[in-house]
Design a protein around this motif. Structure first.
Motif, PDB file in Angstrom:
ATOM      1  N   LYS A  36       0.804  -1.236   0.000  1.00  0.00           N
ATOM      2  CA  LYS A  36       0.000   0.000   0.000  1.00  0.00           C
ATOM      3  C   LYS A  36       0.830   1.276   0.000  1.00  0.00           C
ATOM      4  N   ILE A  77      -7.475  -5.440   2.099  1.00  0.00           N
ATOM      5  CA  ILE A  77      -7.338  -5.475   3.559  1.00  0.00           C
ATOM      6  C   ILE A  77      -7.793  -4.177   4.214  1.00  0.00           C
ATOM      7  N   MET A 204       1.495  -8.734  11.477  1.00  0.00           N
ATOM      8  CA  MET A 204       2.066  -7.703  10.609  1.00  0.00           C
ATOM      9  C   MET A 204       3.570  -7.623  10.908  1.00  0.00           C
ATOM     10  N   SER A 205       4.238  -6.578  10.410  1.00  0.00           N
ATOM     11  CA  SER A 205       5.706  -6.525  10.543  1.00  0.00           C
ATOM     12  C   SER A 205       6.196  -6.720  11.979  1.00  0.00           C
ATOM     13  N   ARG A 220       0.309 -10.548   7.014  1.00  0.00           N
ATOM     14  CA  ARG A 220       0.236  -9.376   6.133  1.00  0.00           C
ATOM     15  C   ARG A 220       1.391  -8.443   6.491  1.00  0.00           C
ATOM     16  N   GLY A 222       3.999  -5.412   5.568  1.00  0.00           N
ATOM     17  CA  GLY A 222       4.287  -4.256   4.725  1.00  0.00           C
ATOM     18  C   GLY A 222       5.701  -3.735   4.917  1.00  0.00           C
ATOM     19  N   ARG A 223       5.904  -3.039   6.029  1.00  0.00           N
ATOM     20  CA  ARG A 223       7.170  -2.323   6.213  1.00  0.00           C
ATOM     21  C   ARG A 223       8.397  -3.228   6.218  1.00  0.00           C
TER      22      ARG A 223
HETATM   23  C1  LIG Z   1      -0.719  -1.689   6.548  1.00  0.00           C
HETATM   24  C2  LIG Z   1      -1.364  -2.923   6.981  1.00  0.00           C
HETATM   25  C3  LIG Z   1      -0.605  -4.085   7.214  1.00  0.00           C
HETATM   26  C4  LIG Z   1       0.917  -4.120   7.145  1.00  0.00           C
HETATM   27  O1  LIG Z   1       1.458  -3.424   8.233  1.00  0.00           O
HETATM   28  P1  LIG Z   1       3.058  -3.365   8.488  1.00  0.00           P
HETATM   29  O2  LIG Z   1       3.146  -2.950   9.906  1.00  0.00           O
HETATM   30  O3  LIG Z   1       3.568  -2.346   7.519  1.00  0.00           O
HETATM   31  O4  LIG Z   1       3.598  -4.720   8.240  1.00  0.00           O
HETATM   32  C5  LIG Z   1      -1.280  -5.250   7.562  1.00  0.00           C
HETATM   33  N1  LIG Z   1      -2.634  -5.263   7.692  1.00  0.00           N
HETATM   34  C6  LIG Z   1      -3.385  -4.175   7.474  1.00  0.00           C
HETATM   35  C7  LIG Z   1      -4.859  -4.278   7.629  1.00  0.00           C
HETATM   36  C8  LIG Z   1      -2.783  -2.980   7.120  1.00  0.00           C
HETATM   37  O5  LIG Z   1      -3.551  -1.894   6.906  1.00  0.00           O
END
Ligand SMILES: *Cc1c(COP(=O)(O)O)cnc(C)c1O
Length: 231
Positions: A36, A77, A204-205, A220, A222-223
């Protein structure tokens, strides 16, 4: 500086190692690279390192990137607005963030029009934080009953986000979602009977290790893939 491809490969390796350390098969855990915050060049870099699943939280971005890379799996998401459901359904292989029963009919109708069965997850607010969206664990049974009649959507499991900052609280949140899933599997639905509810989208991260330990089938991230931050 590390490249996106290097970071993706490193995260995938760590996810595999974490699965093995928890007695799980790495093939059971899908790594969703949450793109994203980046553009199509970074998505291409991650794909070169083997990424095949991406997450987006804005309709315009999932439309754009899925059109550029239709061979990948695109996961929605983010917050769902009624007027964007048709767009989301047109390109999402899985919608993780369904948290309103009013959206079932709209998703079903859009999926029917597109000739697909839309796979969805129900987002659950396990931690009870006011700032988070999602069904409360108490509402999950009624949500499954409300979704049951729709033939062009299928609930495949649940998604949650843990509060930030504490690995211990993250662990409890993820264990809580696994508990919601176990209870929901016992529900006998009028049309579909008992659902498999295979997917747990959590981690997440900052907390994916805890999520894998508690049974996540999708993380999931991202960073840790797309930024220079260290985790
Ligand atoms: C942005 C986001 C992530 C990823 O988050 P990071 O901390 O960057 O890994 C996962 N799930 C959702 C719903 C998000 O909005």
């Amino acid at each position: 500086m590390t490249s996106v491809a290097q970071r993706y490969a490193s995260v995938r390796q760590q996810v595999d190692a974490c699965c093995l350390a928890n007695g799980r098969n790495p093939e059971e855990v899908t790594l969703i690279a949450v793109s994203k915050t980046v553009g199509t060049p970074e998505v291409a870099d991650a794909m070169a390192a083997g990424a095949d699943s991406f997450g987006e939280n804005r309709p315009d971005q999932i439309l754009l990137k899925s059109a550029a890379f239709p061979e990948a799996n695109w996961h929605f998401i983010g917050n769902i607005q009624s007027r964007r459901i048709e767009d989301i359904v047109s390109c999402a292989s899985l919608i993780h963030s369904v948290c309103k029963t009013e959206h079932f009919a709209k998703i079903d109708r859009a999926a029917k029009r597109l000739g697909k069965v839309q796979r969805i997850l129900l987002e659950v607010n396990v931690s009870g934080e006011e700032s988070k969206s999602g069904f409360s664990p108490d509402e999950v049974k009624d949500a499954l009953l409300a979704a049951d009649p729709y033939e062009n959507l299928v609930v495949e499991g649940f998604m949650t986000m843990a509060p930030r900052g504490s690995r211990e609280v993250a662990c409890e949140t993820f264990a809580g979602l696994a508990g919601v899933r176990d209870a929901a599997r016992q529900i006998e639905l009028p049309r579909q009977g008992k659902l498999a509810l295979h997917e747990l989208s959590m981690g997440m991260s900052e907390d994916w290790q805890e999520a894998i330990a508690q049974g996540a089938t999708m993380v999931r991230i991202g960073r840790a893939v797309f930024s220079e931050e260290q985790f």
